[in-house]
Design an enzyme around this catalytic site. Structure first.
Site, PDB file in Angstrom:
ATOM      1  N   GLN A  99       0.822  -1.206   0.000  1.00 57.53           N
ATOM      2  CA  GLN A  99       0.000   0.000   0.000  1.00 57.53           C
ATOM      3  C   GLN A  99       0.855   1.255   0.000  1.00 57.53           C
ATOM      4  OE1 GLN A  99      -3.515  -0.233  -0.390  1.00 57.53           O
ATOM      5  NE2 GLN A  99      -2.555  -2.180  -0.889  1.00 57.53           N
ATOM      6  N   HIS A 118       1.773   2.864  -3.332  1.00 58.93           N
ATOM      7  CA  HIS A 118       0.738   3.533  -4.119  1.00 58.93           C
ATOM      8  C   HIS A 118       1.029   5.026  -4.251  1.00 58.93           C
ATOM      9  CE1 HIS A 118      -2.673   1.097  -5.359  1.00 58.93           C
ATOM     10  NE2 HIS A 118      -2.523   0.365  -4.269  1.00 58.93           N
ATOM     11  N   GLU A 177      -9.706   1.039   4.965  1.00 60.68           N
ATOM     12  CA  GLU A 177     -10.108   0.592   3.625  1.00 60.68           C
ATOM     13  C   GLU A 177      -9.883  -0.914   3.497  1.00 60.68           C
ATOM     14  OE1 GLU A 177      -8.966   1.541  -1.061  1.00 60.68           O
ATOM     15  OE2 GLU A 177      -7.597   2.088   0.553  1.00 60.68           O
ATOM     16  N   HIS A 178      -8.663  -1.364   3.798  1.00 55.93           N
ATOM     17  CA  HIS A 178      -8.307  -2.788   3.761  1.00 55.93           C
ATOM     18  C   HIS A 178      -7.920  -3.235   5.163  1.00 55.93           C
ATOM     19  CE1 HIS A 178      -6.978  -1.102  -0.232  1.00 55.93           C
ATOM     20  NE2 HIS A 178      -7.772  -2.081  -0.651  1.00 55.93           N
ATOM     21  N   ASP A 223      -6.787  -6.604  -4.704  1.00 58.55           N
ATOM     22  CA  ASP A 223      -6.618  -5.515  -5.667  1.00 58.55           C
ATOM     23  C   ASP A 223      -6.846  -5.975  -7.092  1.00 58.55           C
ATOM     24  OD1 ASP A 223      -6.121  -3.458  -3.932  1.00 58.55           O
ATOM     25  OD2 ASP A 223      -3.949  -3.561  -4.074  1.00 58.55           O
ATOM     26  N   HIS A 266     -54.287  16.898  -0.116  1.00 61.40           N
ATOM     27  CA  HIS A 266     -53.882  15.505   0.077  1.00 61.40           C
ATOM     28  C   HIS A 266     -55.045  14.703   0.667  1.00 61.40           C
ATOM     29  CE1 HIS A 266     -49.797  17.024  -0.459  1.00 61.40           C
ATOM     30  NE2 HIS A 266     -49.306  15.793  -0.368  1.00 61.40           N
TER      31      HIS A 266
END
Length: 440
Positions: free
Chosen positions: A264, A267, A332-333, A366, A425
């Site tokens: 990670q 990235h 996230e992970h 991934d 109504h």
């Protein structure tokens, strides 16, 4: 890591909470200049269409486009790219696509209805969106996996037209990205990016049809543009930097854990890699592995900056405390690299994707495990979910009243409507009440 190392923290420290809060801080704050630039681009594309798209694409991506057709990729070109890639790459793309498709087919929602005793029918109709746009980054790197993860769920949902935009700086396109588009069934590819691509998908141009939803990650200009067009179209999310949180009992190979953290960190400099473990000696071994394994990575400089500035090795009191801390972080992970991971699964509330056991490397998710890699970041896993088929399906309520049902419901609706001060109504509902009713 030469001059600086990944930080070490402990939940036993008195100021741990403040340290953690500081570690987790990330806000995609756009400068006034970025916001102003994006607003101008959106306005120009909305009013001038293809001409503005060509102008901005030539300026930002160093292109020499003349006509709108110059940024459209033909189906023949997609097929040609599929033929050009080597057999191993093609097989990998096809295996990944098949696994992603198989997984997402389990997510398809179906219409349903039930009939009440008086004959009134209530239900829900599921319909796919007609047209969606997927944004695939193409600046610093190319992401064929993102093509599969964004396009395939849309196709499984029944979306008829999937339009893809991908920038091509200096006119260069990655064959794997085009091949992935062919395999995923993308209907049209446009070689444009940035805010101008988002604007084209949202508002439409002479060449590009407006879509119902825009999905896919991008840089700060793309993120700001997506936020600005939300409401005109739907969007998936405003994604932050990639994140991984690993919970380990200290019995996994430290090289495995270190490389998972590095996967990670490479990235982006803003990516975040965190390890939670009750074993201080294991944290020492992972730190040594990081030092050794980082040196020969092609993106070592990026990974090192990410680890030093946003990473952490955190000693916890127990695995139970690690789970509580993970829920607070909402990563996230999440890797649960322990002897009996399923024991902890019911306690995990906040995570985009959960990888159980020592062999479930996040990198598999991934690319080819099957679940989507478009995941909530920056703590939004507290209330958000991975991209899926359900993101491309709409739900419409069905109400089919019988005469008897309209009589009963009309009385209830009339009472509530008058209580809210909406006489029209009440009278609308009353028209369906049986004529011998005293409260017409």
């Amino acid at each position: 890591m030469t001059s600086k190392s990944i930080r070490r923290l402990s939940t036993a420290e008195k100021n741990f909470d403040a340290q953690l809060d500081q570690l987790l801080v990330w806000e995609a704050v756009a400068s006034d200049a970025v916001a102003s630039s994006v607003a101008e681009i959106l306005q120009q594309v909305r009013s001038r269409g293809d001409a503005a798209v060509i102008e901005y694409t030539n300026r930002f991506d160093r292109r020499e486009l003349v006509r709108a057709g110059d940024f459209a990729v033909t189906s023949a070109e997609l097929d040609a790219a599929l033929q050009r890639i080597n057999p191993e790459e093609r097989e990998a793309l096809e295996v990944a696509a098949r696994r992603v498709r198989d997984y997402h087919e389990h997510q398809v929602q179906k219409s349903w209805r039930y009939t009440e005793a008086d004959g009134t029918v209530l239900g829900q109709q599921i319909s796919p969106m007609a047209r969606v746009g997927i944004y695939v980054p193409g600046g610093k790197a190319s992401y064929p996996s993102s093509v599969l993860m964004n396009a395939i769920p849309a196709k499984v949902a029944g979306v008829e037209c999937v339009n893809m935009v991908v920038p091509a700086p200096d006119g260069k396109l990655n064959d794997l990205v085009l091949a992935a588009a062919a395999i995923a069934g993308v209907n049209q590819v446009y070689t444009i990016g940035g805010a101008q691509a988002v604007a084209a998908l949202a508002y439409g141009t002479e060449t590009i049809a407006a879509v119902d939803k825009i999905v896919g990650p991008g840089n700060i200009f793309v993120a700001v543009a997506k936020r600005a067009v939300f409401g005109r179209v739907a969007i998936d999310m405003i994604a932050g930097p990639s994140e991984i949180l690993v919970i380990c009992d200290g019995a996994t190979d430290p090289d495995w854990i270190a490389m998972d953290l590095l996967s990670q960190a490479e990235h982006d400099e803003l990516s975040q890699s965190i390890l939670l473990c009750p074993d201080a000696q294991f944290l020492d071994r992972v730190a040594a592995s990081l030092q050794r394994l980082l040196s020969d990575l092609p993106r070592a400089q990026i990974a090192q900056k990410s680890l030093v500035e946003r990473g952490a090795l955190i000693q916890v009191g127990s695995l139970e405390e690690a789970i509580q801390l993970s829920n607070r972080i909402a990563p996230e992970h999440l890797e649960v690299s322990v002897a009996d991971p399923e024991r902890f699964l019911p306690q995990i509330r906040n995570a985009g994707a959960i990888f159980l056991g020592r062999y479930s490397a996040e990198a598999l998710g991934d690319y080819c495990a099957g679940p989507n890699h478009v995941l909530p970041t920056s703590g939004t896993a507290r209330f958000s979910s991975p991209l899926g088929v359900y993101d491309f399906q709409k739900r419409s309520s069905i109400i089919y009243c019988s005469a008897e049902g309209a009589d009963k419901l009309g009385r209830v609706a009339g009472t509530l409507a008058r209580g809210e001060g909406f006489e029209a109504h009440a009278r609308s509902a009353a028209f369906r009440i049986k004529r011998n009713a005293s409260d017409n």
